[in-house]
Structure formats: C-alpha cells, structure tokens
Design a protein around this motif. Sequence first.
Motif, PDB file in Angstrom:
ATOM      1  N   GLY A 101       0.917  -1.128  -0.129  1.00  0.00           N
ATOM      2  CA  GLY A 101      -0.024  -0.059   0.015  1.00  0.00           C
ATOM      3  C   GLY A 101       0.876   1.227  -0.048  1.00  0.00           C
ATOM      4  O   GLY A 101       0.209   2.331   0.162  1.00  0.00           O
ATOM      5  N   ALA A 102       2.210   1.138  -0.154  1.00  0.00           N
ATOM      6  CA  ALA A 102       2.999   2.287  -0.259  1.00  0.00           C
ATOM      7  C   ALA A 102       4.326   2.002  -0.833  1.00  0.00           C
ATOM      8  O   ALA A 102       4.648   0.674  -0.879  1.00  0.00           O
ATOM      9  N   LEU A 103       5.165   2.875  -1.128  1.00  0.00           N
ATOM     10  CA  LEU A 103       6.472   2.349  -1.479  1.00  0.00           C
ATOM     11  C   LEU A 103       7.295   3.873  -1.382  1.00  0.00           C
ATOM     12  O   LEU A 103       6.984   4.792  -2.040  1.00  0.00           O
ATOM     13  N   HIS A 104       8.147   3.941  -0.631  1.00  0.00           N
ATOM     14  CA  HIS A 104       8.878   5.280  -0.070  1.00  0.00           C
ATOM     15  C   HIS A 104      10.360   5.470  -0.908  1.00  0.00           C
ATOM     16  O   HIS A 104      10.578   6.530  -0.883  1.00  0.00           O
ATOM     17  N   VAL A 105      10.856   4.420  -0.947  1.00  0.00           N
ATOM     18  CA  VAL A 105      12.469   4.415  -1.091  1.00  0.00           C
ATOM     19  C   VAL A 105      12.675   3.401  -2.405  1.00  0.00           C
ATOM     20  O   VAL A 105      12.325   2.253  -2.380  1.00  0.00           O
ATOM     21  N   LEU A 144       6.995   6.333  -9.568  1.00  0.00           N
ATOM     22  CA  LEU A 144       6.743   7.732  -9.239  1.00  0.00           C
ATOM     23  C   LEU A 144       5.267   8.084  -8.960  1.00  0.00           C
ATOM     24  O   LEU A 144       4.944   8.944  -7.814  1.00  0.00           O
ATOM     25  N   PRO A 145       3.942   7.308  -9.734  1.00  0.00           N
ATOM     26  CA  PRO A 145       2.835   7.904  -9.215  1.00  0.00           C
ATOM     27  C   PRO A 145       2.514   7.501  -7.614  1.00  0.00           C
ATOM     28  O   PRO A 145       1.847   8.505  -7.070  1.00  0.00           O
ATOM     29  N   THR A 146       3.038   6.413  -6.975  1.00  0.00           N
ATOM     30  CA  THR A 146       2.850   6.234  -5.623  1.00  0.00           C
ATOM     31  C   THR A 146       3.577   7.248  -5.024  1.00  0.00           C
ATOM     32  O   THR A 146       3.126   7.781  -3.762  1.00  0.00           O
ATOM     33  N   MET A 147       4.866   7.728  -5.020  1.00  0.00           N
ATOM     34  CA  MET A 147       5.628   8.412  -4.202  1.00  0.00           C
ATOM     35  C   MET A 147       4.998  10.144  -4.595  1.00  0.00           C
ATOM     36  O   MET A 147       5.030  10.744  -3.224  1.00  0.00           O
ATOM     37  N   LEU A 148       4.463  10.329  -5.866  1.00  0.00           N
ATOM     38  CA  LEU A 148       3.652  11.616  -5.654  1.00  0.00           C
ATOM     39  C   LEU A 148       2.476  11.543  -4.954  1.00  0.00           C
ATOM     40  O   LEU A 148       2.232  12.684  -4.195  1.00  0.00           O
ATOM     41  N   ASP A 149       1.859  10.602  -4.946  1.00  0.00           N
ATOM     42  CA  ASP A 149       0.553  10.536  -4.323  1.00  0.00           C
ATOM     43  C   ASP A 149       0.971  10.767  -2.565  1.00  0.00           C
ATOM     44  O   ASP A 149       0.249  11.376  -2.002  1.00  0.00           O
ATOM     45  N   TRP A 204       6.238  11.971  -0.664  1.00  0.00           N
ATOM     46  CA  TRP A 204       7.352  11.820  -0.196  1.00  0.00           C
ATOM     47  C   TRP A 204       7.907  10.709  -0.869  1.00  0.00           C
ATOM     48  O   TRP A 204       7.384   9.610  -1.189  1.00  0.00           O
ATOM     49  N   GLY A 205       9.322  10.735  -1.201  1.00  0.00           N
ATOM     50  CA  GLY A 205      10.098   9.739  -1.760  1.00  0.00           C
ATOM     51  C   GLY A 205      11.466   9.753  -1.808  1.00  0.00           C
ATOM     52  O   GLY A 205      12.046  10.891  -1.785  1.00  0.00           O
ATOM     53  N   ARG A 206      12.024   8.875  -1.967  1.00  0.00           N
ATOM     54  CA  ARG A 206      13.628   8.898  -2.363  1.00  0.00           C
ATOM     55  C   ARG A 206      14.036   7.776  -3.362  1.00  0.00           C
ATOM     56  O   ARG A 206      13.812   6.657  -3.325  1.00  0.00           O
ATOM     57  N   VAL A 207      14.624   8.642  -4.395  1.00  0.00           N
ATOM     58  CA  VAL A 207      15.320   7.688  -5.219  1.00  0.00           C
ATOM     59  C   VAL A 207      17.034   8.012  -5.095  1.00  0.00           C
ATOM     60  O   VAL A 207      17.509   8.823  -5.357  1.00  0.00           O
ATOM     61  N   GLY A 216       8.151  16.765  -2.930  1.00  0.00           N
ATOM     62  CA  GLY A 216       8.846  16.021  -1.818  1.00  0.00           C
ATOM     63  C   GLY A 216       9.559  14.798  -2.051  1.00  0.00           C
ATOM     64  O   GLY A 216       9.710  13.844  -1.417  1.00  0.00           O
ATOM     65  N   ILE A 217       9.922  14.597  -3.227  1.00  0.00           N
ATOM     66  CA  ILE A 217      10.850  13.364  -3.696  1.00  0.00           C
ATOM     67  C   ILE A 217      12.436  14.039  -4.046  1.00  0.00           C
ATOM     68  O   ILE A 217      12.718  15.035  -4.733  1.00  0.00           O
ATOM     69  N   ARG A 218      13.208  13.093  -3.284  1.00  0.00           N
ATOM     70  CA  ARG A 218      14.599  13.579  -3.425  1.00  0.00           C
ATOM     71  C   ARG A 218      15.337  12.329  -4.508  1.00  0.00           C
ATOM     72  O   ARG A 218      14.846  11.055  -4.061  1.00  0.00           O
ATOM     73  N   VAL A 219      16.257  12.888  -5.249  1.00  0.00           N
ATOM     74  CA  VAL A 219      16.618  12.030  -6.305  1.00  0.00           C
ATOM     75  C   VAL A 219      18.353  12.151  -6.113  1.00  0.00           C
ATOM     76  O   VAL A 219      18.718  13.413  -6.347  1.00  0.00           O
TER      77      VAL A 219
END
Length: 255
Positions: free
Chosen positions: A85-89, A129-134, A137-140, A180-183
């Motif tokens: 139900g999520a994917l952060h990294v 990306l769609p999950t991180m954008l929703d 917050w995300g980290r690549v 909120g996504i850092r790459v």
Amino acid sequence: MPEPAAVGRVALVTGGSRGIGAAVSYRLAADGLAVHLVCRSAVEAGRGVVKEIEAAGGRAVLHRADIGDETEVERLVERVTAQEGALHVLVNNAAVIDDQLLAVTRTDRWENVLRTNLTGPFLTSRAVLPTMLDQGWGRVINISSNSARTPGPGQSAYAASKGGLEALTRALAVEVGHKGIRVNCVAPGKIRTEMTAAVADRLGSDGDGTRWGLPEDISGLVAFLTRDEADYIQGQTFTVDGGRMIMRSPGRRSR
Ligand SMILES: NC(=O)c1ccc[n+]([C@@H]2O[C@H](COP(=O)([O-])OP(=O)(O)OC[C@H]3O[C@@H](n4cnc5c(N)ncnc54)[C@H](OP(=O)(O)O)[C@@H]3O)[C@@H](O)[C@H]2O)c1
C-alpha cells in the motif's frame, strides 16, 4: 536501533541479492524499512539475504524480475505497492559490466549494458513515481560509478550508462523536487563484490594507495540519503572511493 521515522516505510532495492545491493538491503532493514529486493537469476543468494534480514528481526521479500524489461518492471512495482500500500524508497543498484574496446564492441552488447544500467533505472523510477507523488514523499538513490568520470579502457558502454544515470538523477530531481521526492546518486570506486572479484584478485591494491572498498562502505551513505534528515540534498552525485578520485598519480601522492 531503527530510525523511528523509517519504521513502516517500504524500499525497493534492485540487485539486492548480493554485493552492494545486499549490503543496502541489510542496512535499510536494520533502519526499520520493509525491503523488497530484486534479482534476475541469483535467487538462492536473494533468499539468503531475506533469511538473514528476517533472522535479525527485519522484513524482506524477494522478487525475480529483469529491470530492463518494461512489462516485468511494471508488474514488479504493482506487486510491491499492492502488498504494502506504499513505496517510499527506490534504490537503483542493479547493473552489469561487459568491458571491451569500443572498436570491437557489438551493438547488441552495447545495448544490453545500456538497457540494464540506464533504461532499467528509467523504467523503475517511472513505475514508482505515481505512488511517491501521491504520498508527497519519496527517495530515489541511483548507484553510479567512478567510471562515469574516470573510465578505464574498454568501459565505453559501462561509463556511458553511468554518466547517463547521473544526468538522469539531476533531470528527475528537477522534475519532482517540489513534490517531496529526493533523487540522488552514489558513485562507488572499487568495491569487492562478484562484479569485481576477478579484477581484485588480479590487481590486489592497484598502486594508488587506496584499499578496495567493501559493500558496507557504500550502504551507510545510501541509508542516510533515504532519511528525513537528507531532505535538503537533491540531484547530487557523491563519490565514495577512499579518495581515489583526488589522487592523480602515485607520484603526486608521495611528494
Ligand atoms: N563493485 C564495484 O567495484 C562497483 C564500483 C562502482 C559501481 N558499482 C555499481 O554498484 C552496483 C552494484 O554492483 P555490485 O558490484 O554489487 O554488482 P554484483 O555483485 O554484480 O551484483 C549485481 C546485482 O544486480 C542484479 N542484476 C543484474 N542485472 C539485472 C537485471 N537485468 N535485472 C535485475 N537484477 C539484475 C544481479 O542479480 P542477478 O545475478 O540475479 O542478475 C545482482 O543482484 C552496480 O550499479 C555497479 O555498477 C560497483
């Protein structure tokens, strides 16, 4: 001790079955993340990583997928997000090396390196990306190589793929930073893994005075970049090579 904010977060680590990817998987699991690791064929090794993480009280799931295959990547990310139900990294670590002089490099071998090392991270990044954008917050974190800047002879395909990956890091960072996504990107020097075992045994310390690194020399920085406290770091490539890049020659070092 797990980083409190990391508990409940979910990571996808490509090439997590061995080498640097396995070290990153152990480290993220120790920080409290649920780790989904991906390999293409080294399933036994991948199961071993999962078992060790579970034995240490962490959570890990092994997936088999070719990260250069669009359909397989989309199914992989669907499975992970459906399960969690999520994917952060996302850690884009899987890669291949197939060194030979450009003059004799066949097109299919060039394309195979580019497909795995550059198209792969493009496909996985697009899929998460769609999950991180929703989430907002995300980290690549992309794993490049010193070879992008200081390639050896025979490394045109590998160096081009890693140079492309560093450019992709900056380009994606520009697109998604305000969401909120850092790459970011980590570029190791010479690290003892299956990828380099033969070279390491042949060369030993290669005369520049720096030791061969260990996968754990890379995983700490990767873990840091996944954290909240790395929020102000964006679009960067960090060299982790024991200082090799700054030593022009052994002669310069000895003066
Ligand atoms: N070792 C070094 O000195 C060094 C230096 C600079 C940069 N790096 C970079 O660090 C990263 C890890 O290197 P490493 O030395 O740990 O490599 P490694 O020991 O060869 O492990 C590579 C991993 O990637 C997986 N993989 C390869 N192709 C794949 C594909 N198409 N789909 C899914 N998984 C795939 C492999 O799984 P399967 O075997 O199942 O395919 C394995 O888990 C790479 O990006 C590499 O370029 C390494």
